[in-house]
Design a protein around this motif. Sequence first.
Motif, mmCIF file in Angstrom:
data_model
loop_
_atom_site.group_PDB
_atom_site.id
_atom_site.type_symbol
_atom_site.label_atom_id
_atom_site.label_comp_id
_atom_site.label_asym_id
_atom_site.label_seq_id
_atom_site.Cartn_x
_atom_site.Cartn_y
_atom_site.Cartn_z
ATOM 1 N N ALA A 271 0.823 -1.207 0.000
ATOM 2 C CA ALA A 271 0.000 0.000 0.000
ATOM 3 C C ALA A 271 0.856 1.256 0.000
ATOM 4 O O ALA A 271 0.431 2.318 -0.484
ATOM 5 N N ALA A 272 2.068 1.148 0.557
ATOM 6 C CA ALA A 272 2.975 2.290 0.571
ATOM 7 C C ALA A 272 3.663 2.506 -0.772
ATOM 8 O O ALA A 272 4.425 3.461 -0.925
ATOM 9 N N GLY A 273 3.415 1.632 -1.740
ATOM 10 C CA GLY A 273 3.975 1.814 -3.073
ATOM 11 C C GLY A 273 5.116 0.902 -3.425
ATOM 12 O O GLY A 273 5.740 1.056 -4.486
ATOM 13 N N LEU A 274 5.426 -0.076 -2.568
ATOM 14 C CA LEU A 274 6.536 -0.986 -2.836
ATOM 15 C C LEU A 274 6.037 -2.161 -3.667
ATOM 16 O O LEU A 274 5.050 -2.816 -3.313
ATOM 17 N N ASP A 275 6.706 -2.413 -4.777
ATOM 18 C CA ASP A 275 6.368 -3.547 -5.636
ATOM 19 C C ASP A 275 7.058 -4.778 -5.059
ATOM 20 O O ASP A 275 8.248 -4.991 -5.246
#
Length: 389
Positions: A271-275
Motif C-alpha cells: 500500500a505504501a507503493g513498494l512492488d
Amino acid sequence: MLRPLQSYQIVVDVVIAALFALATAPIEIAVNTSQQWSLPIGLLAGVVFGSALALRRLSPGLALGIAWAGALVEMTFGRVPGPASLAVFAVLYTAAAYGTIRVFWFGFGSAIAGAVVAVLYLYIVPGNIDFTATGVSVIVAIVIAAIFAFLLAWTVGALVRSTRRSRVDRAAQQRAQADAIAEQERTRIARDMHDVVAHSLAVVIAQADGARYAAASDSAAQSAALGTISSTARSALADVRLLLAQLRHSQENGPQPTIADLDGLFGQVKAAGLDIRVTVDPAPRGEVPAAVQLAVYRILQEALTNALRHGGTGPVDVGLAWLPARVDVVVRNALPAPAAPPSAPVSGSHGHGLIGMRERALLVGGTLDAGAEAGAFVVRAGIPIGGPG
C-alpha cells in the motif's frame, strides 16, 4: 580500624565485656592471692581482657593487640593465667571472622605463637607447673594441644568469614545477573521500538507523498492513502504504548508478531507503493518456535522498511524457505539510481537497522549478511528452527 556496627551491637558487646570483667576479676585475685599486688593486678587483668572482649567486633586488630598486652602484663608479674584469659579465644575468633586480611593472618600467627609462649611461660616460671618430672615428649604434646585449642577458635572464625564472603559474592552475582537481564530487556524494547517506529513512519511518509501527488487528479487514491496512514499510525501507536508499558511494568507483554502477521506486513508495504514479490518454498511444516517467528517477522519488517526508504524503483523480491532444520530469508531490492558499485557502502547499511537485524538473528542462533550484489541490495538470513545451541 573500626568496623561499622549497629548501636545495639556495640551496647551488647560492652555489656557482655563488663559482666565478664566483673565475674573474672575476683577469681583472678583469688588464684594469685599469695603474690604481691594481687588485688590491683587482678583487677587490671579483668579490665584489660574485658576491653579486648568489648572491642572484638568493633576493631578486631585493636582487640588482638589488647589481648597480647594483657598476656604480657600477667607474665611480667609472674601470674598464673586465670579465667580472664579465656577472652583470647573470642578475640582470635573475631580476628579471623571480621578482621582485615592483615589482622586475619596476624590472628593465625598469634594462635600459634600464643600457644607456644603460654606453655613455655608455665614451664619456665617457677611455682606455676612442675615439669621436672615430665619428658620432652609430654611438653611437645602439651604445646600441640595448646596450639590446637587456639587454632580451633581461629578456624571457626575463618569458616564464618568464608561463609560471609560466599554470601556477599552470591548477592553480587545475583545483582550482576539482574542488571544483565534488565539491560537485555532494555535492548530488546529499544529494538522493538526501532522496528515499530521506523517501519510505520516509512509507510506513513510514502503514503503521505502519494496522497500529495494524487490530491489534484485522483481523489480515490488520496483517500486510500490517508486510510493507510491512519491504520498504520494507529497500529504503531498501540505497539508503542505496549512497549512503554513494558518500561514501566516489566510483567506486561510487548508486541510479539508471528508469521501469521506477515500478510499484513506485506500489505502495508504494498500500500505504501513498494512492488513486492513474495515466494515461500517450501512452506512451514508443523509448529514454528515463537522466537523464530518473531525473528523472521522483524528481519523482514526492517529489510522491507530499508527497501522502501533507500531502495530503487524496481521490484523487491522476498524469499522464504522453511527447511526441516532452518528457515532461509532473502530480501533483494534494486539500488537507487545511479547504481552504487558493489564495494561502495549503501545508505543505511551501517545504521541501527542492520545492527538490529543481525541481533535478531544472533538471538536465535542464526546468521545474517547484507550488502550490495550486482546492482541490488541483498539481505540473507539463516535461522535454525530449533533455536540457539
